[in-house]
Motif scaffolding. Structure first.
Motif, PDB file in Angstrom:
ATOM      1  N   LEU A   1       0.848  -1.185   0.000  1.00 19.94           N
ATOM      2  CA  LEU A   1       0.000   0.000   0.000  1.00 19.94           C
ATOM      3  C   LEU A   1       0.886   1.237   0.000  1.00 19.94           C
ATOM      4  N   VAL A   2       0.579   2.167  -0.884  1.00 21.19           N
ATOM      5  CA  VAL A   2       1.368   3.387  -0.987  1.00 21.19           C
ATOM      6  C   VAL A   2       0.443   4.542  -1.343  1.00 21.19           C
ATOM      7  N   GLN A   3       0.809   5.740  -0.924  1.00 23.13           N
ATOM      8  CA  GLN A   3       0.022   6.918  -1.285  1.00 23.13           C
ATOM      9  C   GLN A   3       0.327   7.345  -2.714  1.00 23.13           C
ATOM     10  N   ALA A   4      -0.617   8.034  -3.300  1.00 17.74           N
ATOM     11  CA  ALA A   4      -0.421   8.561  -4.652  1.00 17.74           C
ATOM     12  C   ALA A   4       0.846   9.423  -4.689  1.00 17.74           C
TER      13      ALA A   4
ATOM     14  N   LYS B   1      -0.275   6.216  -9.201  1.00  9.39           N
ATOM     15  CA  LYS B   1      -1.606   6.816  -9.226  1.00  9.39           C
ATOM     16  C   LYS B   1      -2.632   5.791  -8.723  1.00  9.39           C
ATOM     17  N   PRO B   2      -3.760   6.259  -8.220  1.00  8.79           N
ATOM     18  CA  PRO B   2      -4.791   5.304  -7.771  1.00  8.79           C
ATOM     19  C   PRO B   2      -5.190   4.313  -8.863  1.00  8.79           C
ATOM     20  N   GLU B   3      -5.155   4.741 -10.113  1.00  9.10           N
ATOM     21  CA  GLU B   3      -5.540   3.837 -11.205  1.00  9.10           C
ATOM     22  C   GLU B   3      -4.498   2.751 -11.467  1.00  9.10           C
ATOM     23  N   ASP B   4      -3.357   2.813 -10.804  1.00  7.11           N
ATOM     24  CA  ASP B   4      -2.377   1.729 -10.898  1.00  7.11           C
ATOM     25  C   ASP B   4      -2.709   0.584  -9.947  1.00  7.11           C
ATOM     26  N   THR B   5      -3.711   0.779  -9.102  1.00  8.76           N
ATOM     27  CA  THR B   5      -4.111  -0.265  -8.164  1.00  8.76           C
ATOM     28  C   THR B   5      -4.561  -1.510  -8.908  1.00  8.76           C
ATOM     29  N   ALA B   6      -3.952  -2.643  -8.567  1.00 10.84           N
ATOM     30  CA  ALA B   6      -4.251  -3.905  -9.253  1.00 10.84           C
ATOM     31  C   ALA B   6      -3.418  -5.016  -8.612  1.00 10.84           C
ATOM     32  N   VAL B   7      -3.721  -6.231  -8.997  1.00 12.21           N
ATOM     33  CA  VAL B   7      -2.827  -7.348  -8.718  1.00 12.21           C
ATOM     34  C   VAL B   7      -1.839  -7.424  -9.876  1.00 12.21           C
ATOM     35  N   TYR B   8      -0.567  -7.417  -9.553  1.00 15.06           N
ATOM     36  CA  TYR B   8       0.480  -7.452 -10.551  1.00 15.06           C
ATOM     37  C   TYR B   8       1.044  -8.877 -10.648  1.00 15.06           C
ATOM     38  N   TYR B   9       1.124  -9.378 -11.877  1.00 15.82           N
ATOM     39  CA  TYR B   9       1.583 -10.728 -12.136  1.00 15.82           C
ATOM     40  C   TYR B   9       2.868 -10.705 -12.952  1.00 15.82           C
ATOM     41  N   CYS B  10       3.786 -11.533 -12.542  1.00 21.63           N
ATOM     42  CA  CYS B  10       5.027 -11.734 -13.293  1.00 21.63           C
ATOM     43  C   CYS B  10       4.788 -12.819 -14.345  1.00 21.63           C
TER      44      CYS B  10
ATOM     45  N   THR C   1       8.838 -22.323 -26.692  1.00 22.15           N
ATOM     46  CA  THR C   1       8.960 -21.835 -25.319  1.00 22.15           C
ATOM     47  C   THR C   1       7.655 -22.100 -24.578  1.00 22.15           C
ATOM     48  N   TYR C   2       7.726 -21.990 -23.283  1.00 20.72           N
ATOM     49  CA  TYR C   2       6.570 -22.206 -22.429  1.00 20.72           C
ATOM     50  C   TYR C   2       6.370 -20.966 -21.564  1.00 20.72           C
ATOM     51  N   GLU C   3       5.121 -20.691 -21.260  1.00 19.91           N
ATOM     52  CA  GLU C   3       4.776 -19.487 -20.505  1.00 19.91           C
ATOM     53  C   GLU C   3       4.439 -19.862 -19.063  1.00 19.91           C
ATOM     54  N   TYR C   4       5.002 -19.082 -18.139  1.00 16.19           N
ATOM     55  CA  TYR C   4       4.752 -19.309 -16.720  1.00 16.19           C
ATOM     56  C   TYR C   4       4.324 -18.006 -16.066  1.00 16.19           C
ATOM     57  N   TRP C   5       3.537 -18.149 -15.002  1.00 13.17           N
ATOM     58  CA  TRP C   5       3.008 -17.000 -14.275  1.00 13.17           C
ATOM     59  C   TRP C   5       3.340 -17.094 -12.790  1.00 13.17           C
ATOM     60  N   GLY C   6       3.536 -15.945 -12.181  1.00  9.68           N
ATOM     61  CA  GLY C   6       3.636 -15.883 -10.736  1.00  9.68           C
ATOM     62  C   GLY C   6       2.251 -15.868 -10.109  1.00  9.68           C
ATOM     63  N   GLN C   7       2.232 -15.853  -8.786  1.00 10.97           N
ATOM     64  CA  GLN C   7       0.967 -15.945  -8.065  1.00 10.97           C
ATOM     65  C   GLN C   7       0.280 -14.584  -7.942  1.00 10.97           C
ATOM     66  N   GLY C   8       0.988 -13.517  -8.220  1.00  8.77           N
ATOM     67  CA  GLY C   8       0.414 -12.183  -8.143  1.00  8.77           C
ATOM     68  C   GLY C   8       0.749 -11.491  -6.831  1.00  8.77           C
ATOM     69  N   THR C   9       0.910 -10.183  -6.918  1.00 14.21           N
ATOM     70  CA  THR C   9       1.150  -9.380  -5.716  1.00 14.21           C
ATOM     71  C   THR C   9       0.281  -8.120  -5.808  1.00 14.21           C
ATOM     72  N   GLN C  10      -0.364  -7.782  -4.709  1.00 10.58           N
ATOM     73  CA  GLN C  10      -1.299  -6.666  -4.687  1.00 10.58           C
ATOM     74  C   GLN C  10      -0.556  -5.337  -4.558  1.00 10.58           C
ATOM     75  N   VAL C  11      -0.923  -4.412  -5.422  1.00  6.47           N
ATOM     76  CA  VAL C  11      -0.443  -3.030  -5.330  1.00  6.47           C
ATOM     77  C   VAL C  11      -1.668  -2.141  -5.153  1.00  6.47           C
ATOM     78  N   THR C  12      -1.692  -1.394  -4.070  1.00  8.33           N
ATOM     79  CA  THR C  12      -2.805  -0.499  -3.791  1.00  8.33           C
ATOM     80  C   THR C  12      -2.267   0.923  -3.616  1.00  8.33           C
ATOM     81  N   VAL C  13      -2.817   1.846  -4.395  1.00  5.19           N
ATOM     82  CA  VAL C  13      -2.395   3.244  -4.340  1.00  5.19           C
ATOM     83  C   VAL C  13      -3.568   4.069  -3.831  1.00  5.19           C
ATOM     84  N   SER C  14      -3.372   4.697  -2.690  1.00  3.40           N
ATOM     85  CA  SER C  14      -4.443   5.496  -2.098  1.00  3.40           C
ATOM     86  C   SER C  14      -4.335   6.954  -2.556  1.00  3.40           C
ATOM     87  N   SER C  15      -5.490   7.588  -2.654  1.00  4.27           N
ATOM     88  CA  SER C  15      -5.505   8.985  -3.116  1.00  4.27           C
ATOM     89  C   SER C  15      -5.363   9.969  -1.966  1.00  4.27           C
TER      90      SER C  15
END
Length: 123
Positions: free
Chosen positions: A11-14, A86-95, A109-123
């Motif tokens: 969690l981070v401020q704008a 920015k607040p609109e960057d709030t999302a789950v980010y996946y590698c 090649t083969y495609e792999y995904w991470g489990q995701g990490t939450q990014v929350t931007v407060s206004s």
């Protein structure tokens, strides 16, 4: 087995900054492109940034000039430095990694995904 493990969300401020990391491990021969995607509630997953093994980068328009993707090929790790958040960057980010696993040849090649990490931007 191949695993992608992300870290660095929170969690981070704008206007603030965060740095995401994603380490690929397991039976990997080599990695082509690595990237970051994000998915906000009610929206489709979208590409944020990608980087090739040679260092060429690609960004979605909304993050250009604010986010920087980089990678350490020796560590099979990709980073996403996010500034001026920015607040609109709030999302789950996946590698994401496009790679050749050991023992499966080089035909594709083969495609792999991470489990995701939450990014929350407060206004």
């Amino acid at each position: 087995q191949v695993q992608l493990v992300e870290s660095g969300g929170g969690l981070v401020q704008a206007g603030g900054s965060l740095r995401l990391s994603c380490a690929a491990s397991g039976t990997i021969f080599s990695i082509n492109a690595m990237g970051w995607y994000r998915q906000a509630p009610g929206k489709q997953r979208e590409l944020v940034a990608a980087i090739t093994s040679g260092g060429r980068t690609n960004y979605t328009e909304s993050v250009k000039g604010r986010f920087t993707i980089s990678r350490d090929n020796a560590k099979n790790t990709v980073y996403l430095q996010m500034n001026s958040l920015k607040p609109e960057d709030t999302a789950v980010y996946y590698c994401n990694a496009d790679l050749y696993p050991l023992g499966k040849g080089l035909a594709q090649t083969y495609e792999y995904w991470g489990q995701g990490t939450q990014v929350t931007v407060s206004s």
